[in-house]
Design a protein around this motif. Sequence first.
Motif, PDB file in Angstrom:
ATOM      1  N   GLY A 299       0.794  -1.212   0.000  1.00 12.39           N
ATOM      2  CA  GLY A 299       0.000   0.000   0.000  1.00 12.39           C
ATOM      3  C   GLY A 299       0.830   1.267   0.000  1.00 12.39           C
ATOM      4  N   TYR A 300       0.213   2.361   0.468  1.00  6.48           N
ATOM      5  CA  TYR A 300       0.853   3.672   0.465  1.00  6.48           C
ATOM      6  C   TYR A 300       1.181   4.120   1.880  1.00  6.48           C
ATOM      7  CZ  TYR A 300      -0.011   4.672  -4.465  1.00  6.48           C
ATOM      8  OH  TYR A 300       0.017   4.654  -5.834  1.00  6.48           O
ATOM      9  N   GLY A 301       2.359   4.718   2.027  1.00  6.85           N
ATOM     10  CA  GLY A 301       2.735   5.335   3.287  1.00  6.85           C
ATOM     11  C   GLY A 301       2.940   4.347   4.429  1.00  6.85           C
ATOM     12  N   TYR A 302       3.353   4.900   5.581  1.00 11.43           N
ATOM     13  CA  TYR A 302       3.596   4.067   6.763  1.00 11.43           C
ATOM     14  C   TYR A 302       3.231   4.851   8.004  1.00 11.43           C
ATOM     15  CZ  TYR A 302       5.876   1.058  10.185  1.00 11.43           C
ATOM     16  OH  TYR A 302       6.120   0.227  11.253  1.00 11.43           O
ATOM     17  N   ARG A 303       2.455   4.232   8.883  1.00 17.10           N
ATOM     18  CA  ARG A 303       2.088   4.835  10.150  1.00 17.10           C
ATOM     19  C   ARG A 303       2.644   3.991  11.292  1.00 17.10           C
ATOM     20  NH1 ARG A 303       1.849   8.740   8.159  1.00 17.10           N
ATOM     21  NH2 ARG A 303       0.158  10.210   7.785  1.00 17.10           N
ATOM     22  N   PRO A 304       3.615   4.503  12.032  1.00 22.02           N
ATOM     23  CA  PRO A 304       4.164   3.746  13.166  1.00 22.02           C
ATOM     24  C   PRO A 304       3.121   3.565  14.264  1.00 22.02           C
ATOM     25  CG  PRO A 304       5.616   5.560  12.521  1.00 22.02           C
ATOM     26  CD  PRO A 304       4.310   5.779  11.833  1.00 22.02           C
ATOM     27  N   ALA A 305       3.279   2.502  15.019  1.00 18.08           N
ATOM     28  CA  ALA A 305       2.414   2.283  16.176  1.00 18.08           C
ATOM     29  C   ALA A 305       2.849   3.200  17.315  1.00 18.08           C
ATOM     30  CB  ALA A 305       2.498   0.824  16.613  1.00 18.08           C
ATOM     31  N   ALA A 306       1.982   3.350  18.278  1.00 15.21           N
ATOM     32  CA  ALA A 306       2.325   4.161  19.445  1.00 15.21           C
ATOM     33  C   ALA A 306       3.559   3.600  20.127  1.00 15.21           C
ATOM     34  CB  ALA A 306       1.151   4.178  20.425  1.00 15.21           C
TER      35      ALA A 306
END
Length: 330
Positions: A299-306
């Motif tokens: 997919g697109y982009g990356y969001r780190p976990a807390a």
Amino acid sequence: MGQQLDHQDIKAAAERIAGRVRPVALAPGGAGNGDRDGGPWLALEYLQHTGSFKARGAQNFLQAHREAGSLPDAGVTIASGGNAGLACAWAARQQGVRATVFLPATAPAVKIARLRSYGADVRLVGAEYAEALAACEEYAAATGALASHAYDHPLIAAGAGTLLEEIHGQLPGLDTVLVAVGGGGLFAGVAAAARAHGVRVVAVEPEGSRALHAALAAGGPVDVTVDSVAGDSLGARRATALAVDAARGQDVRSVLVPDAAIVRARRTLWEDRRIAVEHGAATALAALLTDTETGEVGGYGYRPAAGERVCVVLCGANTDPATLTAPAAP
């Protein structure tokens, strides 16, 4: 070395280039999200000799051949979008051998000028890296020059992997590292070192130059078209088998980013930090500035976990600073 690099390859490279390259500097916090302290760590590898991580692989490649007694009188030759050529010419000058560098005619003038300052014989061929590579291969066959490669060689990739060794040494609690991907030499080396340390690797590509992403979707390396603002440094038509194998690891994510996010990331680094990098280097940070979407592969982009401790590799700065303040395209 086999098809997949291992940690021993990275450690051997680190021994060869010790004292010949600059240790990476890290900066805490900054634009984007991810680190426990409010932003990702930034690996300032653009401060490396010749302005990019490529100096590591070039040193490892030439030093290994020096040790083996296999540096020919005809010198070394390489095809490059610019950064690998700079590194090869710089390392060749240190080894006292000639360097003949083939570049597409579209290569940035700043890179061409620096190449000539290192004493390289610069030859401009075609409009894309693939055309320069074909001319380089013909030259090597005709002259007996040692053919290096911008990214598709185990020694080049292993040298690049020493970067992760240094990052992990400074950040032993690192969870994730984000790296931009062109042909995959940096990614393959970093992934080999990261695997040994339990670090996740996020491979970030422009949506208009997705050689690794396409290879994963197709089940193996395939040719792609290149149309991206970061194409001068990430514009490989095909990812290496080393990179594709590394990307199949369980702690690897392959993601895409649009050119608009790359431009925004580059300007954010300049406006917030006065860090001037090329679009290829800003591509890794762009993953944290891109809305995530689910796709067939990554997919697109990356969001780190807390609480996830993240490091973004800023891998090169061979760019024209004037473009940092140029008006955005409509």
